[in-house]
Design an enzyme around this catalytic site. Structure first.
Site, PDB file in Angstrom:
ATOM      1  N   GLY A 122      21.550  -3.084  44.238  1.00 59.06           N
ATOM      2  CA  GLY A 122      21.392  -2.344  45.292  1.00 59.06           C
ATOM      3  C   GLY A 122      21.084  -1.123  44.887  1.00 59.06           C
ATOM      4  N   ARG A 123      21.042   0.122  45.584  1.00 64.03           N
ATOM      5  CA  ARG A 123      20.796   1.447  45.486  1.00 64.03           C
ATOM      6  C   ARG A 123      21.916   2.566  45.679  1.00 64.03           C
ATOM      7  NH1 ARG A 123      14.880   2.764  46.523  1.00 64.03           N
ATOM      8  NH2 ARG A 123      13.809   1.008  45.627  1.00 64.03           N
ATOM      9  N   ASP A 161      32.468  -0.896  29.997  1.00 62.18           N
ATOM     10  CA  ASP A 161      30.997  -0.701  30.307  1.00 62.18           C
ATOM     11  C   ASP A 161      30.549   0.905  30.025  1.00 62.18           C
ATOM     12  OD1 ASP A 161      28.307  -1.237  30.516  1.00 62.18           O
ATOM     13  OD2 ASP A 161      28.404  -1.007  32.762  1.00 62.18           O
ATOM     14  N   LYS A 168      28.780   3.686  28.241  1.00 67.25           N
ATOM     15  CA  LYS A 168      27.684   3.947  27.434  1.00 67.25           C
ATOM     16  C   LYS A 168      26.953   5.333  28.156  1.00 67.25           C
ATOM     17  CE  LYS A 168      25.254   0.729  30.887  1.00 67.25           C
ATOM     18  NZ  LYS A 168      24.340  -0.386  31.077  1.00 67.25           N
ATOM     19  N   ASN A 193      26.326   5.436  31.841  1.00 69.06           N
ATOM     20  CA  ASN A 193      27.361   5.463  32.928  1.00 69.06           C
ATOM     21  C   ASN A 193      28.235   6.775  32.959  1.00 69.06           C
ATOM     22  OD1 ASN A 193      26.898   3.119  34.150  1.00 69.06           O
ATOM     23  ND2 ASN A 193      28.130   1.890  32.837  1.00 69.06           N
ATOM     24  N   ASP A 198      30.383   3.902  37.647  1.00 74.12           N
ATOM     25  CA  ASP A 198      30.308   2.420  37.707  1.00 74.12           C
ATOM     26  C   ASP A 198      31.383   1.589  37.176  1.00 74.12           C
ATOM     27  OD1 ASP A 198      29.264   0.251  37.720  1.00 74.12           O
ATOM     28  OD2 ASP A 198      27.341   0.587  37.215  1.00 74.12           O
ATOM     29  N   THR A 244      27.531  -4.172  27.915  1.00 69.49           N
ATOM     30  CA  THR A 244      26.085  -4.021  27.623  1.00 69.49           C
ATOM     31  C   THR A 244      26.044  -4.333  25.986  1.00 69.49           C
ATOM     32  OG1 THR A 244      26.007  -1.909  28.944  1.00 69.49           O
ATOM     33  CG2 THR A 244      24.362  -2.062  26.990  1.00 69.49           C
TER      34      THR A 244
END
Length: 706
Positions: A415-416, A526, A528, A531, A544, A561
């Site tokens: 999605g966006r 997650d 990184k 994010n 996120d 990741t």
């Protein structure tokens, strides 16, 4: 004449060999050029091909090589002139997280072995191949045997594609007979042959971790007999054996009187910290008069306890210890010389625990034994679940139809994210729009529902706030706090690296966010730079939460990741919030060096580097920074800083943060290293301009609680 003829013949052979080498060099030059051209067209998740496909990913390092690397120091303390640099093609590539489907893994109860009949010769072949593969490194003999039994036979005629580049994979293959070509298509052109698979080789091991796209096509050139191992079966084997080990250790510890005052949660942590060791018969395990600092529990075999008579100088047997009994417990209290010698009378298996590790994990055993009884709260787990559903309400009362789309801020596989404005109040938000049909097709429904639940539990200045959620026939929506300062990733790539002062500001913000998350038993999973975004004032926000999860014990789903995955995730040993502290160590290194410590273009090479654990630090890294990174990148999660007795406060109190104004940061009184220059609350100039969708996804009947 004969000598001249021989010389001419040798000269001709050398010329032929030279021509052959020149042709090979030219072929490699063409392939390299084509590969670089394909990279310059931009990242592609489905058809990215690494040079490692040509060799190393399909022919992993031997067990001996891996052991040789492991025998080195955990961290390479030599300082290099510079950190390894990412090439231009990778410099701005945003990394995509990987995530295996959520599988209800069968643990101790209900586990059923999968066995496919095969000859002893086939078993030996498979065992030899998996013992040379990094993903099977460290598995017990029982796990390896179960894996060998679970390989099923697959026969292929000539000209058949066993795996196809770009397709999702779920099997690892071992070649028993026949040959196969390794084919790679660059930029969608005709596939180029990169090598050949022959008997005794394995391929496709990345599929055992998650269903990522295949990086190459493997096509049979003759009739082939292959053996295939399914990902779900492999993960169930690993989960079962790890659960058995953990449960066995836990039950043994419950029978040890010195641990009577420990809660079940504390015993669980001790069980995870203990090492499994095996010894041959007639091995001296500890000797009378030595200073001891290890505690031992017998899980199989027998141990003789003896003491030397001061007069006769003969060893006198005092007793024999059997399964479930222990020795050396005084080592957990203080340095004390051993009062007897313990020798194995048979092959023995022991659980061992060092006082140093016990104290770091829970504190002094003497203090634990002397503490008063603390009432346990059996409803803690349930209260957390209720908190996620009911205690924190939506922050704003805004209807979806009252939001006006300004522009797209980012896009992903599902999605966006759009910049939206409330028509009446003109307040701006970020609206995350996820396509329901894509979520269902990728078996990620539980991930999305869990993301909402986790975000509802969080309320912190350095965590992006969830304001509301919505759904319709096509999308599920997250209405989020808006942070228009841009991604930290973008600033990092523009600057190449941060100085330690700037990096410390962002790392401290993440540490405080982790303190809030982990206090609610949430593992983020997650971390990184992609994010981490900046708000209008330049303060950091963690975003996120698609992979975040409430974890009270351990969880088994592989996600994250590749550059940031902790060893316990790669090895499928079960993980908890400690993976976030490993990722924190990676993040510190990347912010200051401009690249991650374990870098390779191919994920399997990254995982191999992670498991060997050797890091080279650039000369400009301060000593205290190196020390913190080392303690974060500790292979064993129960010995990793942040996961010890004092939790995240061990990081807060580390020397790298000496004198840091934590209160000023939390109250946002510190001037950030980067202060965005924004014209209005709709100024999205720090984000790339992304075109709007040209199609409308198909409706989906999935109806989550949104």
């Amino acid at each position: 004449m004969g000598g001249a003829s021989s010389t001419q013949r040798q000269m001709q052979e050398l010329q032929d060999a030279l021509k052959s080498k020149e042709a090979e060099v030219e072929r490699l030059r063409v392939l390299t050029k084509a590969l670089e051209e394909s990279k310059s067209d931009g990242p592609s998740k489905e058809h990215h091909v690494s040079p490692a496909v040509r060799a190393s990913v399909l022919m992993p390092m031997s067990v001996d090589a891996a052991r040789s690397q492991r025998s080195q120091k955990h961290m390479d303390l030599s300082f290099q002139d510079a950190a390894p640099k990412l090439n231009d093609a990778n410099a701005m590539k945003r990394r995509v997280e990987v995530s295996a489907e959520i599988i209800m893994t069968k643990k101790v109860a209900g586990y059923e072995k999968v066995i496919y009949p095969k000859s002893e010769a086939s078993k030996e072949l498979i065992l030899k191949v998996i013992q040379q593969n990094i993903l099977f490194n460290g598995l017990s003999l029982g796990e390896q045997t179960d894996c060998v039994d679970a390989f099923m036979c697959v026969e292929k005629d000539p000209g058949v594609e066993v795996i196809t580049q770009g397709d999702q994979g779920d099997h690892f293959y071992v070649v028993q007979s026949g040959t196969l070509d390794i084919l790679v298509s660059l930029k969608g052109n005709i596939p180029i042959k990169f090598g050949q698979m022959v008997p005794g080789m394995g391929f496709g091991e990345l599929a055992l971790l998650c269903n990522t796209p295949r990086a190459a096509t493997i096509k049979s050139t003759t009739r082939c007999v292959l053996w295939a191992l399914d990902r779900i079966v492999f993960r169930n084997i690993c989960t079962y054996h790890e659960s058995i080990r953990h449960e066995k250790a836990f039950q043994f510890l419950r029978g040890v009187s010195v641990f009577d005052k420990l809660s079940s949660a504390e015993l669980t942590r001790v069980a995870a910290a203990m090492q499994w060791e095996e010894y041959n018969p007639d091995t001296v395990l500890l000797r009378e008069g030595e200073v001891g600092d290890y505690f031992y529990l017998i899980t199989s075999g027998e141990v003789c306890v003896s003491k030397r008579d001061p007069v006769t100088q003969e060893d006198e047997v005092l007793r024999y210890l059997i399964v479930g009994e222990h020795f050396g417990e005084m080592a957990l209290f203080k340095d004390e010389t051993r009062s007897a010698t313990c020798t194995s009378t048979s092959a023995v298996q022991l659980l061992t625990l060092a006082r140093e590790h016990f104290c770091a994990l829970l504190g002094s055993l003497q203090e634990l034994m002397e503490r008063s009884e603390q009432p346990q709260s059996p409803s803690k787990k349930n209260s957390l679940a209720l908190e996620g559903r009911h205690s924190i309400k939506y922050a704003v009362d805004v209807e979806l139809n009252d939001l006006e789309i300004i522009q797209t801020l980012g896009s992903g596989a599902f999605g966006r994210v759009k910049l939206v404005q409330h028509r009446d109040s003109h307040e701006t938000f970020a609206l995350k729009c996820l396509v329901k049909s894509h979520i269902v097709a990728n078996n990620l429904k539980e991930h999305v529902v869990n993301e909402k639940r986790v975000m509802m539990m969080l309320d912190h200045p350095f965590i992006l706030k969830l304001h509301h959620t919505y759904k319709d026939s096509t999308y599920v929506y997250f209405l989020l706090e808006l942070a228009l300062g841009g991604e930290l990733f973008t600033f990092l790539r523009r600057r190449e690296k941060f100085d330690e002062v700037s990096a410390r500001f962002y790392i401290a913000s993440v540490v405080l966010a982790f303190e809030h998350m982990h206090g609610k038993s949430i593992a983020y999973r997650d971390l990184k730079p992609e994010n981490l975004i900046l708000d209008a004032r330049g303060f950091l926000k963690v975003v996120d939460f698609g992979l975040a999860k409430v974890v009270h014990d351990r969880t088994w789903t592989l996600c994250g990741t590749p550059d940031y995955l902790a060893p316990e995730i790669i090895l499928n040993r079960g993980h908890d919030k400690a993976v976030d502290y490993w990722a924190l160590g990676i993040l510190i290194y990347e912010l200051i060096a401009g690249t991650v410590p374990f870098y390779a273009e191919d994920p399997m090479q990254v995982y191999s580097l992670v498991l060997t654990g050797n890091i080279k630090f650039p000369v400009y890294f301060g000593r205290t920074c190196v020390d913190l990174i080392q303690k974060l990148l500790t292979q064993n999660p129960v010995r990793r800083i942040g996961n010890l007795k004092h939790g995240v406060h061990d990081i807060i109190n580390h020397r790298w943060f000496s004198g840091y104004d934590w209160e000023g940061l939390l109250k946002q009184k510190i001037v950030p290293p980067i202060v965005p220059q924004l014209k209005s609350n709709t100024d999205a100039s720090y984000f790339e301009r992304i075109g709007e969708e040209t199609y409308e996804p198909e409706p989906c009947n999935w109806d989550p609680e949104f």
